[in-house]
Design a protein around this motif. Structure first.
Motif, PDB file in Angstrom:
ATOM      1  N   GLN A 185       0.827  -1.202   0.000  1.00 15.81           N
ATOM      2  CA  GLN A 185       0.000   0.000   0.000  1.00 15.81           C
ATOM      3  C   GLN A 185       0.865   1.256   0.000  1.00 15.81           C
ATOM      4  O   GLN A 185       0.518   2.261  -0.624  1.00 15.81           O
ATOM      5  N   ARG A 196      -3.745  -5.896  -3.737  1.00 14.10           N
ATOM      6  CA  ARG A 196      -5.103  -6.423  -3.913  1.00 14.10           C
ATOM      7  C   ARG A 196      -5.183  -7.899  -3.574  1.00 14.10           C
ATOM      8  O   ARG A 196      -6.089  -8.344  -2.849  1.00 14.10           O
ATOM      9  N   ARG A 218      -9.149  -0.432   3.889  1.00 11.12           N
ATOM     10  CA  ARG A 218     -10.015   0.184   2.879  1.00 11.12           C
ATOM     11  C   ARG A 218     -10.144   1.683   3.118  1.00 11.12           C
ATOM     12  O   ARG A 218     -10.077   2.489   2.178  1.00 11.12           O
ATOM     13  N   ARG A 219     -10.308   2.083   4.364  1.00 10.89           N
ATOM     14  CA  ARG A 219     -10.448   3.511   4.670  1.00 10.89           C
ATOM     15  C   ARG A 219      -9.166   4.276   4.363  1.00 10.89           C
ATOM     16  O   ARG A 219      -9.203   5.439   3.953  1.00 10.89           O
ATOM     17  N   THR A 221      -6.901   3.517   2.073  1.00 12.53           N
ATOM     18  CA  THR A 221      -6.452   3.422   0.684  1.00 12.53           C
ATOM     19  C   THR A 221      -6.880   4.661  -0.078  1.00 12.53           C
ATOM     20  O   THR A 221      -8.071   4.983  -0.116  1.00 12.53           O
ATOM     21  N   ARG A 223      -8.223   7.051  -2.844  1.00  9.31           N
ATOM     22  CA  ARG A 223      -9.191   6.795  -3.901  1.00  9.31           C
ATOM     23  C   ARG A 223      -8.959   7.748  -5.064  1.00  9.31           C
ATOM     24  O   ARG A 223      -8.737   8.941  -4.875  1.00  9.31           O
ATOM     25  N   ASP A 232      -7.252   1.435  -8.131  1.00  9.84           N
ATOM     26  CA  ASP A 232      -8.094   1.592  -6.951  1.00  9.84           C
ATOM     27  C   ASP A 232      -9.431   0.879  -7.129  1.00  9.84           C
ATOM     28  O   ASP A 232     -10.000   0.363  -6.167  1.00  9.84           O
ATOM     29  N   ASP A 235      -8.872  -2.714  -6.405  1.00  8.97           N
ATOM     30  CA  ASP A 235      -8.706  -2.839  -4.958  1.00  8.97           C
ATOM     31  C   ASP A 235     -10.056  -2.818  -4.255  1.00  8.97           C
ATOM     32  O   ASP A 235     -10.351  -3.666  -3.401  1.00  8.97           O
ATOM     33  N   ALA A 236     -10.868  -1.821  -4.599  1.00 10.57           N
ATOM     34  CA  ALA A 236     -12.157  -1.653  -3.926  1.00 10.57           C
ATOM     35  C   ALA A 236     -13.053  -2.867  -4.155  1.00 10.57           C
ATOM     36  O   ALA A 236     -13.757  -3.311  -3.239  1.00 10.57           O
ATOM     37  N   VAL A 239     -11.616  -5.856  -1.926  1.00 12.14           N
ATOM     38  CA  VAL A 239     -11.836  -5.666  -0.497  1.00 12.14           C
ATOM     39  C   VAL A 239     -13.321  -5.755  -0.171  1.00 12.14           C
ATOM     40  O   VAL A 239     -13.713  -6.357   0.844  1.00 12.14           O
ATOM     41  N   ALA A 240     -14.159  -5.194  -1.038  1.00  9.46           N
ATOM     42  CA  ALA A 240     -15.604  -5.235  -0.784  1.00  9.46           C
ATOM     43  C   ALA A 240     -16.129  -6.663  -0.783  1.00  9.46           C
ATOM     44  O   ALA A 240     -16.900  -7.055   0.103  1.00  9.46           O
ATOM     45  N   ALA A 251     -19.515  -2.312   2.369  1.00  9.30           N
ATOM     46  CA  ALA A 251     -18.465  -1.948   1.419  1.00  9.30           C
ATOM     47  C   ALA A 251     -18.846  -2.345   0.004  1.00  9.30           C
ATOM     48  O   ALA A 251     -18.560  -1.621  -0.957  1.00  9.30           O
TER      49      ALA A 251
END
Length: 378
Positions: A185, A196, A218-219, A221, A223, A232, A235-236, A239-240, A251
């Motif tokens: 990260q 990821r 997540r918070r 990272t 965006r 991103d 990644d999102a 993680v979601a 998420a």
């Protein structure tokens, strides 16, 4: 990126050499045992038929002797012989994924110190579903969905029913995965794939703090606010979907409201599904294939079959699965008329989901739209 394309911040990820008693071929060895038992041979019989010592078979099946240490020609001969003896072809084909899983586990738990992101096996190779599920077999004990179902085979004595790693090795694996994700990260887009995939594998950790740790990552990272796809976005999405494994659906809802609202996001999602499910079978070195490949480059019917099987009540990320089916049908209009059997299967899956709880209002609306389209084509 530096002048030589090196990522920053990956000072040390793994330490030491294999600890005493480590099974370096746990996943592939257990798969060999499953193949042998399903054709009904004893270790003595299979050793004679393969032309090796019984101790070799025992070493493979226990994981003490890794198939990864065999020459490539020997591995091909082993697979050919298992096929000749009646082994399940789909299981034999997955020996490669099992060997990949073993190599990743061994690198993470016992490998050398990593100085650059490029040195990590998860930094330049996008995992497929089959390899990921082989890894999950060792991390959770859950049998991969891709393995053929069969009646449980009775075993004598305390033989393990899965290649699940012992507690100390699981702790070492997840600790190093968290370290890899944190350091990647700090390295920005150069280490996006490592970050990821490390985050996704960490979601298999049942530790009490895993969900909170994933949510915190997540918070933290950054965006990208520009329109379209970016690392991103990938990644999102990962993680979601990972957080749904821990009962957190917020998420995923947030990702779908922001990441699936334009053509680039919809195409990237379907391209990733095609790769994840093995329909796009060419290996990928980074996540840019999600937008680099035309959304028409894969077999849409094969993708629809794979996604239809994922329309089951209670599955994690079910809202994303529903939306992906809806988006695929919108992209490939007329596809429902190409395979009547698939259309009937989809109709049954959609009906069962509409009669269940646990889906969002948006997913229910999309299912109603799919249901209406199916009625028009039957």
């Amino acid at each position: 990126m530096t002048a030589h394309g090196e990522a920053r911040g990956l000072e040390t990820l793994t330490v030491g050499s294999p600890r005493p008693g480590r099974r370096l071929g746990a996943v592939s060895g257990h798969l060999v045992k499953e193949i042998r038992e399903r054709v009904g041979f004893s270790q003595d019989q299979i050793a004679e038929l393969l032309g090796v010592d019984k101790s070799t078979i025992q070493g493979w099946e226990s994981g003490r002797r890794s198939l990864n240490a065999s020459r490539a020609g020997s591995l091909r001969a082993i697979k050919r012989n298992f096929l000749r003896l009646g082994g399940d072809p789909s299981m034999i084909m997955q020996l490669d994924q099992a060997l990949d899983a073993d190599s990743i586990i061994n690198f993470v738990v016992d490998g050398p110190a990593v100085q650059r992101a490029d040195d990590h096996p998860l930094a330049s190779w996008v995992l497929t579903r089959d390899t990921t599920h082989m890894l999950a077999w060792a991390l959770t004990g859950g049998v991969p969905a891709s393995l053929p179902k069969t009646e449980k085979i009775p075993r004598r004595g305390p033989a393990p029913g899965s290649p699940k790693l012992p507690r100390d090795e699981l702790e070492a694996f997840f600790s190093q995965m968290r370290r890899a994700a944190e350091l990647a990260q700090q390295s920005g887009d150069e280490a996006a794939l490592l970050r990821r995939q490390a985050l996704y594998l960490c979601s298999y950790d049942i530790s009490a703090d895993t969900a909170a740790w994933l949510a915190d990552v997540r918070r933290r990272t950054p965006r990208t606010h520009s329109p379209g796809w970016s690392p991103d976005w990938a990644d999102a999405r990962s993680v979601a979907t990972s957080l749904t494994r821990h009962g957190d659906n917020d998420a995923l809802a947030a990702f779908m409201s922001t990441g699936m609202g334009d053509e680039a996001g919809e195409a990237a999602n379907l391209n990733y599904w095609a790769y994840w499910l093995g329909i796009d079978s060419l290996p990928k070195s980074d996540d840019h294939f999600m937008v680099a490949a035309p959304a028409q480059s894969w077999d849409a019917l094969a993708l629809l079959r794979g996604l239809t099987d994922r329309l089951k009540p209670g599955l994690g990320a079910i809202d994303l699965n529903v939306h992906s089916v809806w988006a695929l049908l919108a992209l490939r209009r007329g596809i429902l008329t190409a395979d009547s059997e698939l259309s009937r299967h989809l109709q049954n899956q959609v009906t069962a989901l509409l009669d269940s709880d646990g889906i969002s209002p948006q997913a229910r609306q999309e299912l109603v739209s799919v249901h209406y389209g199916l009625k028009l084509t039957t």
